[in-house]
Design a protein around this motif. Structure first.
Motif, PDB file in Angstrom:
ATOM      1  N   HIS A   8       0.012  -4.872  -3.141  1.00 34.91           N
ATOM      2  CA  HIS A   8       0.460  -3.613  -3.911  1.00 34.91           C
ATOM      3  C   HIS A   8       1.941  -3.538  -4.290  1.00 34.91           C
ATOM      4  O   HIS A   8       2.178  -3.203  -5.288  1.00 34.91           O
ATOM      5  CB  HIS A   8      -0.150  -2.413  -2.865  1.00 34.91           C
ATOM      6  CG  HIS A   8      -1.371  -2.313  -2.964  1.00 34.91           C
ATOM      7  ND1 HIS A   8      -2.167  -1.657  -4.187  1.00 34.91           N
ATOM      8  CD2 HIS A   8      -2.261  -2.113  -1.961  1.00 34.91           C
ATOM      9  CE1 HIS A   8      -3.334  -1.485  -3.832  1.00 34.91           C
ATOM     10  NE2 HIS A   8      -3.454  -1.687  -2.467  1.00 34.91           N
ATOM     11  N   LEU A   9       2.603  -3.951  -3.327  1.00 32.06           N
ATOM     12  CA  LEU A   9       4.150  -4.095  -3.444  1.00 32.06           C
ATOM     13  C   LEU A   9       4.505  -5.022  -4.728  1.00 32.06           C
ATOM     14  O   LEU A   9       5.240  -4.538  -5.513  1.00 32.06           O
ATOM     15  CB  LEU A   9       4.746  -4.369  -2.168  1.00 32.06           C
ATOM     16  CG  LEU A   9       6.369  -4.548  -2.142  1.00 32.06           C
ATOM     17  CD1 LEU A   9       7.037  -3.320  -2.643  1.00 32.06           C
ATOM     18  CD2 LEU A   9       6.790  -5.146  -0.929  1.00 32.06           C
ATOM     19  N   LYS A  10       3.864  -6.234  -4.669  1.00 31.52           N
ATOM     20  CA  LYS A  10       4.021  -7.057  -5.971  1.00 31.52           C
ATOM     21  C   LYS A  10       3.754  -6.719  -7.075  1.00 31.52           C
ATOM     22  O   LYS A  10       4.372  -6.515  -8.074  1.00 31.52           O
ATOM     23  CB  LYS A  10       3.410  -8.580  -5.523  1.00 31.52           C
ATOM     24  CG  LYS A  10       3.984  -9.249  -4.567  1.00 31.52           C
ATOM     25  CD  LYS A  10       3.363 -10.495  -4.047  1.00 31.52           C
ATOM     26  CE  LYS A  10       3.969 -11.220  -2.842  1.00 31.52           C
ATOM     27  NZ  LYS A  10       3.231 -12.473  -2.691  1.00 31.52           N
ATOM     28  N   LYS A  41       1.886   7.785 -15.092  1.00 30.95           N
ATOM     29  CA  LYS A  41       0.566   8.143 -14.346  1.00 30.95           C
ATOM     30  C   LYS A  41       0.162   6.890 -13.625  1.00 30.95           C
ATOM     31  O   LYS A  41      -0.152   6.961 -12.429  1.00 30.95           O
ATOM     32  CB  LYS A  41      -0.754   8.521 -15.378  1.00 30.95           C
ATOM     33  CG  LYS A  41      -1.716   8.893 -14.492  1.00 30.95           C
ATOM     34  CD  LYS A  41      -3.049   9.359 -15.281  1.00 30.95           C
ATOM     35  CE  LYS A  41      -4.429   9.812 -14.741  1.00 30.95           C
ATOM     36  NZ  LYS A  41      -5.360  10.127 -15.605  1.00 30.95           N
ATOM     37  N   GLN A  42       0.088   5.792 -14.056  1.00 27.84           N
ATOM     38  CA  GLN A  42      -0.353   4.634 -13.674  1.00 27.84           C
ATOM     39  C   GLN A  42       0.758   4.200 -12.481  1.00 27.84           C
ATOM     40  O   GLN A  42       0.504   3.867 -11.401  1.00 27.84           O
ATOM     41  CB  GLN A  42      -0.362   3.406 -14.593  1.00 27.84           C
ATOM     42  CG  GLN A  42      -0.559   2.025 -14.120  1.00 27.84           C
ATOM     43  CD  GLN A  42      -2.055   1.930 -13.561  1.00 27.84           C
ATOM     44  OE1 GLN A  42      -2.961   2.739 -14.134  1.00 27.84           O
ATOM     45  NE2 GLN A  42      -2.311   1.400 -12.247  1.00 27.84           N
ATOM     46  N   GLN A  70       1.262   5.619  -4.898  1.00 28.60           N
ATOM     47  CA  GLN A  70       0.285   6.160  -3.737  1.00 28.60           C
ATOM     48  C   GLN A  70      -0.681   5.348  -3.237  1.00 28.60           C
ATOM     49  O   GLN A  70      -0.590   5.592  -1.877  1.00 28.60           O
ATOM     50  CB  GLN A  70      -0.672   7.334  -4.809  1.00 28.60           C
ATOM     51  CG  GLN A  70      -0.104   8.563  -5.134  1.00 28.60           C
ATOM     52  CD  GLN A  70      -0.999   9.449  -5.922  1.00 28.60           C
ATOM     53  OE1 GLN A  70      -1.955   8.971  -6.359  1.00 28.60           O
ATOM     54  NE2 GLN A  70      -0.503  10.708  -5.958  1.00 28.60           N
ATOM     55  N   HIS A  71      -0.902   4.337  -3.864  1.00 25.28           N
ATOM     56  CA  HIS A  71      -1.816   3.268  -3.210  1.00 25.28           C
ATOM     57  C   HIS A  71      -0.924   2.538  -2.065  1.00 25.28           C
ATOM     58  O   HIS A  71      -1.559   2.098  -1.012  1.00 25.28           O
ATOM     59  CB  HIS A  71      -2.650   2.386  -4.323  1.00 25.28           C
ATOM     60  CG  HIS A  71      -3.546   2.762  -5.086  1.00 25.28           C
ATOM     61  ND1 HIS A  71      -4.820   3.159  -4.514  1.00 25.28           N
ATOM     62  CD2 HIS A  71      -3.791   3.147  -6.584  1.00 25.28           C
ATOM     63  CE1 HIS A  71      -5.626   3.605  -5.413  1.00 25.28           C
ATOM     64  NE2 HIS A  71      -5.016   3.567  -6.617  1.00 25.28           N
ATOM     65  N   THR A  88      -1.342   2.323   1.731  1.00 29.69           N
ATOM     66  CA  THR A  88      -1.475   1.156   2.441  1.00 29.69           C
ATOM     67  C   THR A  88      -0.264   0.612   3.350  1.00 29.69           C
ATOM     68  O   THR A  88      -0.823   0.276   4.719  1.00 29.69           O
ATOM     69  CB  THR A  88      -1.427  -0.165   1.226  1.00 29.69           C
ATOM     70  OG1 THR A  88      -2.418   0.064   0.637  1.00 29.69           O
ATOM     71  CG2 THR A  88      -1.798  -1.330   1.971  1.00 29.69           C
ATOM     72  N   VAL A  89       0.624   1.130   3.412  1.00 31.93           N
ATOM     73  CA  VAL A  89       1.872   1.112   4.306  1.00 31.93           C
ATOM     74  C   VAL A  89       1.635   1.992   5.381  1.00 31.93           C
ATOM     75  O   VAL A  89       1.685   1.646   6.443  1.00 31.93           O
ATOM     76  CB  VAL A  89       3.334   1.558   3.630  1.00 31.93           C
ATOM     77  CG1 VAL A  89       4.365   1.565   4.739  1.00 31.93           C
ATOM     78  CG2 VAL A  89       3.449   0.291   2.473  1.00 31.93           C
ATOM     79  N   GLU A  90       1.100   3.225   5.186  1.00 40.21           N
ATOM     80  CA  GLU A  90       0.629   4.076   6.106  1.00 40.21           C
ATOM     81  C   GLU A  90      -0.376   3.766   7.093  1.00 40.21           C
ATOM     82  O   GLU A  90      -0.468   3.579   8.431  1.00 40.21           O
ATOM     83  CB  GLU A  90       0.328   5.429   5.783  1.00 40.21           C
ATOM     84  CG  GLU A  90       1.641   6.254   5.137  1.00 40.21           C
ATOM     85  CD  GLU A  90       0.901   7.496   4.440  1.00 40.21           C
ATOM     86  OE1 GLU A  90      -0.244   7.755   4.448  1.00 40.21           O
ATOM     87  OE2 GLU A  90       1.856   8.527   4.104  1.00 40.21           O
ATOM     88  N   GLU A  91      -1.325   2.962   6.576  1.00 43.98           N
ATOM     89  CA  GLU A  91      -2.404   2.232   7.168  1.00 43.98           C
ATOM     90  C   GLU A  91      -1.831   1.404   8.132  1.00 43.98           C
ATOM     91  O   GLU A  91      -2.556   0.990   9.394  1.00 43.98           O
ATOM     92  CB  GLU A  91      -3.444   1.744   6.260  1.00 43.98           C
ATOM     93  CG  GLU A  91      -4.505   2.906   5.571  1.00 43.98           C
ATOM     94  CD  GLU A  91      -5.455   2.264   4.511  1.00 43.98           C
ATOM     95  OE1 GLU A  91      -5.227   1.032   4.297  1.00 43.98           O
ATOM     96  OE2 GLU A  91      -6.023   3.091   3.835  1.00 43.98           O
TER      97      GLU A  91
END
Length: 110
Positions: A51-53, A13-14, A20-21, A25-28
């Protein structure tokens, strides 16, 4: 082993939430690039990198944990199998022979 299932569910779940986050962020970031607003792009790029890290670190930690659990399980199973073979040598020889014959038949059919 039943104790591991809820933990795995929480980890999954995490991980799903992290991905998703990261995706959002990449879409933004992609959408902001169309505006070519330099300050907006820098902020979004920074968030995407963070977020990637974080996601990469969680994936690595989860992979190491799963590897350790798998290694422990295989070791336990090997110990049980070793004990069984020592207690039942003739049964083990019969099973080994049967498996060998079955594999030989399957290979021979090709």
């Amino acid at each position: 082993m039943a104790n591991r299932l809820p933990h795995a569910s929480e980890s999954t779940k995490q991980l799903r939430e992290d991905l998703q986050h990261l995706t959002q962020t990449v879409e933004e970031l992609v959408n902001a690039t169309a505006d070519d607003s330099r300050s907006n792009i820098k902020e979004l790029r920074s968030r995407a990198e963070t977020h990637l890290k974080n996601t990469r670190a969680r994936l690595e930690a989860r992979g190491e944990r799963l590897y350790g659990e798998a290694r422990e399980t295989v070791t336990e199973q090997a110990d049980v199998l070793d004990d069984y073979v020592h207690k039942n040598p003739w049964t083990s020889i019969g099973v080994g022979t049967g498996v060998g014959v079955l594999i030989g038949m399957l290979i021979g059919r090709r």
